[in-house]
Design a protein around this motif. Structure first.
Motif, mmCIF file in Angstrom:
data_model
loop_
_atom_site.group_PDB
_atom_site.id
_atom_site.type_symbol
_atom_site.label_atom_id
_atom_site.label_comp_id
_atom_site.label_asym_id
_atom_site.label_seq_id
_atom_site.Cartn_x
_atom_site.Cartn_y
_atom_site.Cartn_z
ATOM 1 N N MET A 161 16.915 -132.094 55.038
ATOM 2 C CA MET A 161 18.182 -132.466 55.520
ATOM 3 C C MET A 161 18.118 -133.844 56.064
ATOM 4 O O MET A 161 18.878 -134.565 55.961
ATOM 5 C CB MET A 161 19.008 -131.187 56.099
ATOM 6 N N VAL A 162 17.221 -134.032 57.020
ATOM 7 C CA VAL A 162 17.031 -135.295 57.959
ATOM 8 C C VAL A 162 17.140 -136.233 56.810
ATOM 9 O O VAL A 162 17.683 -137.328 57.184
ATOM 10 C CB VAL A 162 16.073 -135.242 58.828
ATOM 11 N N GLY A 163 16.063 -136.263 55.793
ATOM 12 C CA GLY A 163 16.212 -137.381 54.697
ATOM 13 C C GLY A 163 17.598 -137.353 54.005
ATOM 14 O O GLY A 163 18.135 -138.374 53.708
ATOM 15 N N PHE A 192 20.399 -136.779 54.862
ATOM 16 C CA PHE A 192 21.553 -137.268 55.598
ATOM 17 C C PHE A 192 21.785 -138.965 55.615
ATOM 18 O O PHE A 192 22.557 -139.433 56.025
ATOM 19 C CB PHE A 192 21.704 -136.874 57.302
ATOM 20 N N SER A 193 20.403 -139.471 55.110
ATOM 21 C CA SER A 193 20.633 -140.857 55.135
ATOM 22 C C SER A 193 21.484 -141.441 53.768
ATOM 23 O O SER A 193 21.844 -142.507 53.632
ATOM 24 C CB SER A 193 19.029 -141.531 54.714
ATOM 25 N N ALA A 207 27.204 -132.464 56.570
ATOM 26 C CA ALA A 207 26.298 -131.275 56.468
ATOM 27 C C ALA A 207 26.244 -130.647 55.182
ATOM 28 O O ALA A 207 25.235 -130.513 54.443
ATOM 29 C CB ALA A 207 26.387 -130.571 57.667
ATOM 30 N N THR A 219 15.977 -138.952 50.459
ATOM 31 C CA THR A 219 16.641 -140.016 50.709
ATOM 32 C C THR A 219 17.058 -140.967 49.516
ATOM 33 O O THR A 219 17.519 -142.105 49.506
ATOM 34 C CB THR A 219 15.619 -140.917 51.521
#
Lengths: 241, 325
Positions: A100-102, A104-105, A110, A153
């Protein structure tokens, strides 16, 4: 059409020249191998493409626009994603959260990021590990997690740094299939490897680096016959034979 | 989309709602002033530690200078009241703003340092703030400032001898910090901050801006700490640099989160519930002669937690791995 152009890139660390006047272009949709013995300057060139280091001279262009010196965040925004030679996972987070960190780019919210991350995990064959913590994964799973995180991403160009090194033959074959599937999605791939027999069947072309310079560029069949390449890998004795 | 993350978050919200109801109802039946005092301080430090946790736990930037934001919050709110006749219920938000701003000012140079060096820099900045206020006559210097007693009202945030209204003010503060942490955990920021904590190089390769992530976390953390400082000043009725800005406040703000579990929603609350009653009891039983005994007890607790349960007390309650195996 050239997606990425590397034009006369040089980089030294202290007195050590890691890359000297390197030029080549990467065609959209291809898998390009970046090979060479240890210390050839592969990872250093990788870091320059990913924005992690700024070249001392030369220029790197993505889609014709210069990207050298913009830094890793801007390179990620422009569509360059990467994995690392030594695996870097977010160990306090679950596998899904890592990806998810990727995601979010590209996603503002969410639920969107979560859906994208879930799809990416399914694509990479990690969906059944979504709820595990990153540190609980086996080494080959961690490599896949890095690929998933990078793919989330939505890159144009994916840089894989020794993704297949240190895996068993079976695991490596699964990795090869994943790389092909990534390319089939229309993502251009550059992979650094020093194990030639894994990477050569996979790539359309390979760039061979030695001592910081481009030794040769060509199709895998030409590369293995090139006496310079044999000399760089095995020494003069074998080149003569 | 329903998965283990959304389920966990829903569950957390329900538990918090339940605890809030308990925290509203139970004090109605408590008459003992000392007990109410301990509850008020526990809730206050649970909130302060949660504010610290936003920067130290989620973003991984260990600050040992939060007393500065705490003290500035209480000074701004108090001085606005004394010199500007601005009621504390409004002034405390000015205190929060100044606390957040101060955290940004400290972060601007200090976030260029990494790891231990950031923590050390915050200690130094905190001490500088303390010494400045100690020698600054306009803010009362070492003599401090008394908060004039006003008619009890919510506007003045003064309730005479009645402790219950204070308790609800502090409870609201504690709930607000918890809710902020909960919202952050589920947001883009929360994911970015945790990534920054775990691995900065990987985070920035995924497009996470490290510096602005740290600054945003610092601003929110500093603002809530300033708000808590303002509330504390009103509660005790008198502030001087020793009572709101001394270095041991920085430790006291960080400790509950460290003890309970860094980077977790419940860690700061659990830690404060253990630590603050113990501190108050030891100092009231031992009096002046026992000064420092509470610090020895903290030390012992930290050592025990570090050896037995490095993830904090909260990890005793956690299932080993959530989600599908």
């Amino acid at each position: 059409m050239a997606l990425l152009e590397i034009d006369g890139v040089s980089k030294s660390f202290g007195g050590v020249a890691a890359n000297v006047d390197i030029s080549f272009a990467v065609t959209e949709g291809e898998i390009l191998g970046l090979i060479g013995p240890n210390g050839a300057g592969k990872t250093s060139l990788f870091n320059a493409i990913a924005g992690e280091v700024t070249p001392d001279a030369g220029e790197i262009r993505l889609d014709g626009a210069p990207i050298s010196g913009l830094g890793p965040v801007a390179c990620a925004e422009r569509g360059i994603a990467r994995t690392f030679q030594v695996v870097r996972s977010f160990d306090s987070m679950t596998v899904l959260e890592n990806v998810m960190v990727g995601a979010f780019s590209r996603a503002g919210h969410a639920p969107v990021a979560m859906r994208a991350a879930q799809e990416t995990l399914e694509f990479c064959g990690l969906a059944n590990r979504a709820g595990r913590f990153a540190w609980q994964l086996s080494p080959p799973e961690k490599r896949r997690l890095e690929v998933a995180r990078a793919l989330a991403t939505q890159p144009k160009l994916l840089l894989l740094d020794e993704m297949l090194t240190g895996l068993t033959p079976t695991e490596a074959q699964e990795g090869v299939q994943l790389v092909r599937a990534v390319r089939d999605r229309g993502i251009t791939v550059i992979m650094v490897e020093h194990v030639m027999e894994i990477v050569l069947p996979l790539v359309s072309r390979a760039v061979v680096l030695n001592l910081g310079r481009v030794l040769t560029i060509g199709a895998p069949a030409e590369i293995v016959k090139n006496p310079d390449v044999i000399r760089a890998y095995l020494g003069d004795r074998y080149a003569a034979a | 989309m329903d998965n283990f993350i959304t389920r966990r978050r829903r569950h957390e919200l329900m538990v918090a709602g339940g605890l809030l109801v308990v925290a509203i109802v139970v004090p109605l039946f408590i008459r003992d002033v000392t007990a109410l005092n301990v509850i008020i301080l526990s809730l206050l430090f649970a909130g302060l530690s949660q504010a610290w946790n936003i920067l130290g736990g989620y973003c991984g930037q260990i600050s040992l200078g939060h007393a500065l934001y705490f003290g500035m919050g209480s000074y701004v709110s108090t001085l606005l009241y004394v010199h500007g006749a601005i009621p504390p219920s409004i002034g405390m938000f000015a205190g929060a703003a100044v606390g957040g701003l101060a955290a940004l000012l400290v972060g601007w140079p200090c976030f260029r340092l990494s790891g231990h060096y950031y923590a050390i820099a915050t200690v130094v900045v905190g001490e500088i703030g303390y010494l400045l206020f100690l020698n600054w006559d306009y803010v009362g210097g070492a003599t401090g400032v008394y908060i004039p007693i006003a008619k009890p009202s919510l506007l003045n945030l003064q309730f005479g001898k009645d402790k219950l209204p204070y308790l609800y003010v502090v409870l609201a503060f504690c709930a607000a910090t918890w809710l902020a942490a909960w919202l952050i955990e589920g947001s883009r920021w929360g994911y970015a901050w945790r990534a920054v904590k775990d691995d900065m190089v990987a985070a920035r390769s995924l497009g996470v801006n490290i510096f602005s992530s740290k600054m945003a976390a610092a601003a929110i953390s500093g603002a809530f700490t300033g708000l808590g400082g303002a509330i504390y000043g009103l509660y005790v009725g008198y502030i001087d640099p020793d009572s709101v800005m001394a270095g041991h406040f920085s430790i006291l703000i960080a400790l509950p989160a460290v003890l309970g579990g860094v980077g977790t929603l419940w860690g700061p609350i659990l830690g404060a519930a253990l630590l603050i009653p113990m501190k108050e009891l030891s100092s009231s039983y031992l009096g002046g002669s026992g000064r420092g005994v509470d610090l020895m007890l903290y030390g012992a607790m930290i050592v025990v937690v570090a050896l037995a349960q490095p993830q904090g007390v909260v990890s005793l309650f956690r299932r080993r791995a959530h989600g599908p195996a």
